[in-house]
Scaffold this motif. Structure first.
Motif, PDB file in Angstrom:
ATOM      1  N   SER A   1      -2.819  -5.171   4.672  1.00  0.00           N
ATOM      2  CA  SER A   1      -2.658  -5.324   3.227  1.00  0.00           C
ATOM      3  C   SER A   1      -3.243  -4.098   2.541  1.00  0.00           C
ATOM      4  N   PRO A   2      -2.604  -3.596   1.474  1.00  0.00           N
ATOM      5  CA  PRO A   2      -3.185  -2.464   0.749  1.00  0.00           C
ATOM      6  C   PRO A   2      -4.567  -2.781   0.188  1.00  0.00           C
ATOM      7  N   LEU A   3      -4.868  -4.069  -0.001  1.00  0.00           N
ATOM      8  CA  LEU A   3      -6.185  -4.446  -0.524  1.00  0.00           C
ATOM      9  C   LEU A   3      -7.299  -4.188   0.482  1.00  0.00           C
ATOM     10  N   ARG A   4      -6.930  -3.945   1.728  1.00  0.00           N
ATOM     11  CA  ARG A   4      -7.939  -3.558   2.715  1.00  0.00           C
ATOM     12  C   ARG A   4      -8.641  -2.282   2.267  1.00  0.00           C
ATOM     13  N   ASP A   5      -7.865  -1.268   1.896  1.00  0.00           N
ATOM     14  CA  ASP A   5      -8.458   0.003   1.463  1.00  0.00           C
ATOM     15  C   ASP A   5      -9.252  -0.148   0.178  1.00  0.00           C
ATOM     16  N   ILE A   6      -8.737  -0.938  -0.744  1.00  0.00           N
ATOM     17  CA  ILE A   6      -9.385  -1.058  -2.054  1.00  0.00           C
ATOM     18  C   ILE A   6     -10.734  -1.754  -1.941  1.00  0.00           C
TER      19      ILE A   6
END
Length: 310
Positions: free
Chosen positions: A215-220
């Protein structure tokens, strides 16, 4: 450093100076100055990986076309000693971030988020192939509980309630069985401020060791681990959703919130354990680690209660 000199010669470069970059690195890192055949000088960073921490070399070989636009790496060697050569990006953003005005902090944060949105939106149709897929497990929970137990045996100021907060956060939300809801993309995996650089008004990332499809929220939720101010954490959470929308990358409000909360709990726990480890190794002072733990425990409580509707 015969290996380095030989590798530079192969690139028709002559080593002029070399300086060790100190810190808790997974390997040996050197800042070098070289001269080419036309007597032009350049500065690079050369990193030789520890034997058990060379995953970044494999990642580059599998995802070079996706990583290259966001990284200033020049060459990678997969023969012993495995190493990487990259342009010298000077100082990481973390060194200057605390001293920035709110206006400039906002500007830098937005630049990073927009850059990550480009990475994530450009890899939304990425076929995973041999790249690993990120999974939430009990690994960070278990490590953090072990670290807090060690801390309790060494210090008078350890608060036993901290252990309960970790357990409650994972148990009440069943974090270890969470499956992200957003589309999976290529994620950097460790974009904290030590791994982010600003050069020529562009954002660059180093250390792609933990790159996975996720998920892109991993990086955030990893990015915000260096922000010890709830105002900026909430700003990142809201702003990144808008950045994705601007890239035609759509995640529903509910799915975005849940991915953010669950991954934030897991990554806050991970970073809490790592910060305690740096304290054990002598890189962090006692007063500072107390402040860090208090803040992150408070964040875990806040997110847990918000997700439970308390």
């Amino acid at each position: 450093m015969k290996h380095l000199e030989r590798r530079l010669v192969e690139r028709k470069l002559k080593l002029l100076q070399m300086q060790t970059i100190e810190g808790a690195h997974a390997g040996n890192i050197y800042r070098i100055e070289v001269m080419d055949e036309d007597h032009r000088r350049s500065r690079y960073v050369y990193k030789e990986f520890a034997a058990d921490r060379s995953n970044e070399v494999e990642i580059y070989s599998k995802a070079k076309e996706y990583i290259q636009p966001f990284s200033k790496y020049v060459d990678v060697w997969d023969t012993p000693p495995q190493a990487i050569l990259m342009r010298d990006l000077q100082s990481p953003l973390k060194k200057e971030f605390k001293g920035l005005s709110d206006r400039n902090k906002r500007k830098q944060i937005v630049s990073i988020l927009e850059r990550l949105a480009v990475l994530h939106s450009s890899t939304i149709r990425l076929v995973a192939n041999e790249l690993p897929t990120h999974r939430v497990t009990s690994e960070w929970r278990d490590w953090c509980l072990d670290q807090l137990t060690r801390l309790r045996s060494r210090s008078q100021w350890m608060n036993s309630d901290w252990i309960n907060v970790i357990k409650d956060s994972y148990d009440q939300l069943d974090v270890t069985h969470y499956n992200p809801r957003s589309p999976l993309v290529l994620t950097h995996g460790d974009p904290h401020l030590e791994n982010i650089f600003i050069l020529d008004e562009q954002v660059w990332f180093i250390d792609w060791e933990w790159t996975t499809v996720a998920s892109p929220l991993r990086d955030i939720t990893i990015l915000v681990q260096d922000l010890y101010d709830s105002k900026w954490i909430q700003f990142v959470k809201a702003t990144y959703h808008e950045c994705l929308k601007n890239k035609q990358f759509h995640i529903s409000d509910e799915d975005y919130r849940r991915d953010y909360h669950y991954l934030y709990i897991d990554h806050t726990t991970m970073m809490l354990a790592w910060e305690i480890e740096k304290y054990f190794q002598g890189y962090t002072m006692e007063e500072e680690i107390q402040r860090m733990i208090d803040f992150k425990i408070g964040e875990l409580n806040r997110v847990r209660e918000e997700e439970l509707g308390l």
